[in-house]
Write a protein that holds these residues in place. Structure first.
Motif, PDB file in Angstrom:
ATOM      1  N   PHE A   1       0.829  -1.218   0.000  1.00 11.22           N
ATOM      2  CA  PHE A   1       0.000   0.000   0.000  1.00 11.22           C
ATOM      3  C   PHE A   1       0.861   1.266   0.000  1.00 11.22           C
ATOM      4  CE2 PHE A   1      -2.183   3.026   3.033  1.00 11.22           C
ATOM      5  CZ  PHE A   1      -3.098   3.524   2.129  1.00 11.22           C
ATOM      6  N   ILE A   2       1.837   1.343   0.903  1.00 14.25           N
ATOM      7  CA  ILE A   2       2.665   2.555   0.928  1.00 14.25           C
ATOM      8  C   ILE A   2       3.646   2.592  -0.250  1.00 14.25           C
ATOM      9  CG2 ILE A   2       2.485   3.064   3.411  1.00 14.25           C
ATOM     10  CD1 ILE A   2       5.303   1.830   3.682  1.00 14.25           C
ATOM     11  N   GLY A   3       4.140   1.427  -0.661  1.00 12.47           N
ATOM     12  CA  GLY A   3       5.077   1.374  -1.787  1.00 12.47           C
ATOM     13  C   GLY A   3       4.448   1.915  -3.064  1.00 12.47           C
ATOM     14  N   PHE A   4       3.248   1.463  -3.389  1.00 13.35           N
ATOM     15  CA  PHE A   4       2.577   1.934  -4.605  1.00 13.35           C
ATOM     16  C   PHE A   4       2.152   3.404  -4.464  1.00 13.35           C
ATOM     17  CE2 PHE A   4       1.525  -2.735  -5.274  1.00 13.35           C
ATOM     18  CZ  PHE A   4       2.414  -2.882  -6.328  1.00 13.35           C
ATOM     19  N   ALA A   5       1.730   3.804  -3.278  1.00 12.38           N
ATOM     20  CA  ALA A   5       1.346   5.212  -3.084  1.00 12.38           C
ATOM     21  C   ALA A   5       2.551   6.125  -3.350  1.00 12.38           C
ATOM     22  CB  ALA A   5       0.796   5.427  -1.675  1.00 12.38           C
ATOM     23  N   LEU A   6       3.718   5.743  -2.832  1.00  8.12           N
ATOM     24  CA  LEU A   6       4.930   6.555  -3.033  1.00  8.12           C
ATOM     25  C   LEU A   6       5.364   6.568  -4.495  1.00  8.12           C
ATOM     26  CD1 LEU A   6       7.194   5.591   0.005  1.00  8.12           C
ATOM     27  CD2 LEU A   6       5.873   7.691  -0.312  1.00  8.12           C
ATOM     28  N   LEU A   7       5.244   5.402  -5.125  1.00  7.18           N
ATOM     29  CA  LEU A   7       5.666   5.262  -6.527  1.00  7.18           C
ATOM     30  C   LEU A   7       4.897   6.217  -7.439  1.00  7.18           C
ATOM     31  CD1 LEU A   7       7.729   3.253  -7.711  1.00  7.18           C
ATOM     32  CD2 LEU A   7       5.826   1.725  -8.244  1.00  7.18           C
ATOM     33  N   PHE A   8       3.623   6.448  -7.111  1.00  9.95           N
ATOM     34  CA  PHE A   8       2.774   7.281  -7.974  1.00  9.95           C
ATOM     35  C   PHE A   8       2.522   8.668  -7.387  1.00  9.95           C
ATOM     36  CE2 PHE A   8       1.982   2.998  -9.460  1.00  9.95           C
ATOM     37  CZ  PHE A   8       1.868   3.153 -10.830  1.00  9.95           C
TER      38      PHE A   8
END
Ligand code: RBF
Length: 168
Positions: free
Chosen positions: A86-93
């Motif tokens: 959840f946090i990884g994808f949020a940061l990526l985008f």
């Protein structure tokens, strides 16, 4: 890691651990899936301080919660995998704007967890893979609801934490 960063990771891990006790199932048909708001605080640590800080919040609160309440290593590992995605994808985008980042994170986390659960649910519940397919709509719905709520609350709260801590 600076002292300030460590202090904030510790503070958010403590809050995340505390609010994880609020956990409750959303769908009785899949009551091994429990909503809790703790990932909000991992998101709040990761937005200014990055993936490592957010992951640290998740690992610390999950280890504490394992000993304090859960005792279920599979559930805790799934919770950690879910939060880290959840946090990884949020940061990526994140650079593409809050709305795109939110949609991407919720959809990709839900897709990733559907795949992991295809392996974990049959093993954990001792069910044939066929029965996993009957859980799949609940797993998808649960993750869409859980991460949409936590993303929206996280982004709303970030307006305040950003100012309060004068992060940088
Ligand atoms: N948590 C999620 O946020 N998404 C999931 O897809 C998910 N799948 C799980 C599958 C199994 C078999 C178990 C036991 C737990 C799962 N969890 C998932 C974690 C669960 O919602 C809860 O946070 C933990 O069990 C801690 O009480």
């Amino acid at each position: 890691m600076s002292t300030k960063k460590m202090a904030i990771v510790g503070l958010f891990a403590a809050i995340a651990f505390a609010v994880m006790f609020l956990e409750f199932p959303i769908f009785p048909a899949a009551n091994f899936l429990k909503y809790d708001p703790s990932e909000i605080f991992a998101l709040l640590a990761s937005l200014p301080y990055g993936f490592g800080a957010g992951t640290a919040v998740i690992i610390v609160k999950d280890i504490l919660f394992y000993f304090a309440k859960s005792g279920d290593i599979v559930g805790i590992a799934m919770n950690a995998a879910a939060g880290i995605m959840f946090i990884g994808f949020a940061l990526l985008f994140w650079k593409r704007g809050k709305i795109i980042a939110g949609i991407a994170s919720v959809l990709l986390t839900t897709a990733g967890l559907s795949a992991i659960n295809a392996v974990v649910v049959p093993l954990y519940l001792h069910l044939p893979f066929k029965t996993y397919m009957s859980f799949l709509p609940w797993i998808v719905a649960f993750n869409l609801v859980k991460f949409s709520i936590n993303y929206i609350l996280g982004v709303l709260l970030y307006r305040y934490t950003e100012k309060v801590f004068r992060l940088g």
